[in-house]
Design a protein around this motif. Structure first.
Motif, short mmCIF file in Angstrom:
data_model
loop_
_atom_site.label_atom_id
_atom_site.label_comp_id
_atom_site.label_asym_id
_atom_site.label_seq_id
_atom_site.Cartn_x
_atom_site.Cartn_y
_atom_site.Cartn_z
N LYS A 168 1.22 27.84 -35.74
CA LYS A 168 0.79 27.00 -34.55
C LYS A 168 2.05 27.35 -33.56
O LYS A 168 1.77 27.56 -32.29
CB LYS A 168 1.16 25.55 -34.86
N ILE A 169 3.09 27.65 -34.03
CA ILE A 169 4.37 28.07 -33.01
C ILE A 169 4.05 29.55 -32.48
O ILE A 169 4.21 29.71 -31.27
CB ILE A 169 5.45 28.04 -33.79
N ASN B 276 0.58 24.85 -45.67
CA ASN B 276 1.10 24.02 -44.72
C ASN B 276 2.28 24.36 -44.08
O ASN B 276 2.60 24.55 -42.78
CB ASN B 276 1.36 22.63 -45.46
N ARG B 277 3.16 24.90 -44.86
CA ARG B 277 4.34 25.65 -44.25
C ARG B 277 3.99 26.65 -43.15
O ARG B 277 4.59 26.83 -42.02
CB ARG B 277 5.35 26.17 -45.22
N LYS C 22 1.15 27.07 -41.93
CA LYS C 22 0.00 26.53 -40.69
C LYS C 22 1.10 26.10 -39.47
O LYS C 22 0.69 26.21 -38.55
CB LYS C 22 -0.60 25.24 -41.29
N GLN C 23 2.31 25.59 -39.99
CA GLN C 23 3.13 25.32 -38.75
C GLN C 23 3.71 26.37 -38.10
O GLN C 23 4.12 26.39 -36.87
CB GLN C 23 4.37 24.32 -39.51
N LYS C 24 4.09 27.45 -38.78
CA LYS C 24 4.55 28.55 -38.14
C LYS C 24 3.46 29.34 -37.33
O LYS C 24 3.59 29.89 -36.42
CB LYS C 24 4.94 29.55 -39.16
#
Length: 356
Positions: free
Chosen positions: A342-343, A335-336, A338-340
């Motif tokens: 996306k950026i 999950n960590r 996945k956020q990166k």
């Protein structure tokens, strides 16, 4: 003085093993600190910045300097605290099982677990024993190789006759105007073929059984302009005009951390951590990664250091939280990350001018 924050994981050493441990520790959501003796991250790879590295899985051959750049970028993904120019001198543990890392700066860092990733020990180049020359290290006296382009068309003196000094000379020879080699021995100790090629080059002049005895500086006093060599048997002197001096007289290895620590970590050959294939040491909460770790089946490659680092982090996670999974999810499911991801995708879309 003791720092206020107690970290989940503190990594001693910022080379390949330490940097990958920092990445993996962040991946597993642990509050992480790196403590590195040198003023830079990257470890021993700094010794060969221009050499091509072929044996990192999934990575095409790249220079040592590029590998350092990429390792540091990955290692800092989750923003660990990084302390440079800091030497850990000993490790202790209190009654509450918190580890205390004592430093030469008289500052103590507290942590719940420790990953020791100091490679073969703190490497310090053996410096020239001449008075009042340290300021030249800021200009044209070098103990580590700089990018080849820096030396293009220059006159360079290399002091040393071992494998590394000869390898550096061989890499520089196509780019420089002139190479002077000075060595206190009778014959170079580099690889025979490399040595023969150097000695046959018109760009190379060799001085055997000689040592550097003096520098003549520029009018400002900031840079070396001439080097005095003295023959050890006859005391005959040679004066050379140069642009840069490279010294490779080997390295001093500081082995004091584990040998002098009150914490009774079991050692192999009185130096290496006697550990397991899971990177555990004889002390719960202390782990090894990279060349400092010894166990049956140990792989002494950068790829092996990465495996040690991931194992060490996984064991630290289980030590801190016995209910935690044995390993992190793969990066594509994390999950960590996945956020990166996306950026990164959003940045690429802006770069390519792609709309929603």
């Amino acid at each position: 003085m003791t720092t206020n924050t107690t970290y989940d994981v503190t990594i001693i050493g910022g080379g390949p093993a330490g940097l990958f441990a920092a990445f993996y520790s962040g991946l597993r959501g642990l509050k992480t600190k790196i403590i590195e003796f040198q003023p830079y991250l990257g470890g021993k790879v700094h010794v060969y910045p221009e050499k091509m590295v072929w044996d990192v899985g999934g990575v095409p051959p790249l220079s040592g300097a590029k590998l350092i750049e990429q390792m540091v970028e990955q290692g800092l993904t989750f923003d660990p605290t990084v302390l440079l120019n800091t030497k850990v001198t000993s490790i202790t543990q209190d009654e509450s099982k918190i580890f205390h890392l004592h430093t030469s700066e008289s500052v103590t860092h507290t942590t719940k677990t420790v990953i020791v990733a100091i490679g073969g020990g703190i490497l310090q180049p053996q410096r020239l024993e001449l008075n009042n020359i340290h300021h030249f290290e800021q200009t044209n006296l070098h103990y580590l190789m700089k990018p080849l382009a820096y030396f293009k068309d220059k006159d360079v003196l290399i002091s040393g006759g071992g494998h590394s000094a000869i390898d550096w000379a061989a890499e520089l020879e196509p780019f420089v105007n002139k190479i002077y080699l000075t060595y206190r021995g009778e014959n170079f100790k580099g690889h025979e073929r490399v040595t023969e090629q150097l000695l046959s080059s018109k760009k190379v002049a060799s001085f055997f059984e000689t040592t550097i005895t003096n520098f003549t500086s520029s009018q400002s006093g900031d840079t070396i302009e001439q080097v005095e060599l003295t023959e050890t048997k006859t005391n005959k002197k040679h004066t050379l005009s140069i642009d840069d001096v490279i010294v490779h007289h080997g390295y001093l290895r500081d082995k004091s951390l584990l040998q002098d620590s009150p914490l009774p970590i079991k050692l192999h050959d009185d130096y290496f951590i006697e550990g397991s294939s899971s990177s555990e040491s004889s002390i719960d909460g202390v782990y090894g990664a990279g060349d400092i770790l010894h166990h049956d089946g140990k792989l002494h490659l950068i790829a092996g250091a990465y495996q040690d680092a991931a194992n060490a982090v996984n064991m630290a996670k289980k030590y801190l939280d016995p209910e935690a999974a044995k390993g992190a999810m793969v990066s594509s499911h994390n999950n960590r990350l996945k956020q990166k991801n996306k950026i990164i995708i959003e940045q690429q879309m802006k770069k390519w001018d792609i709309g929603d």
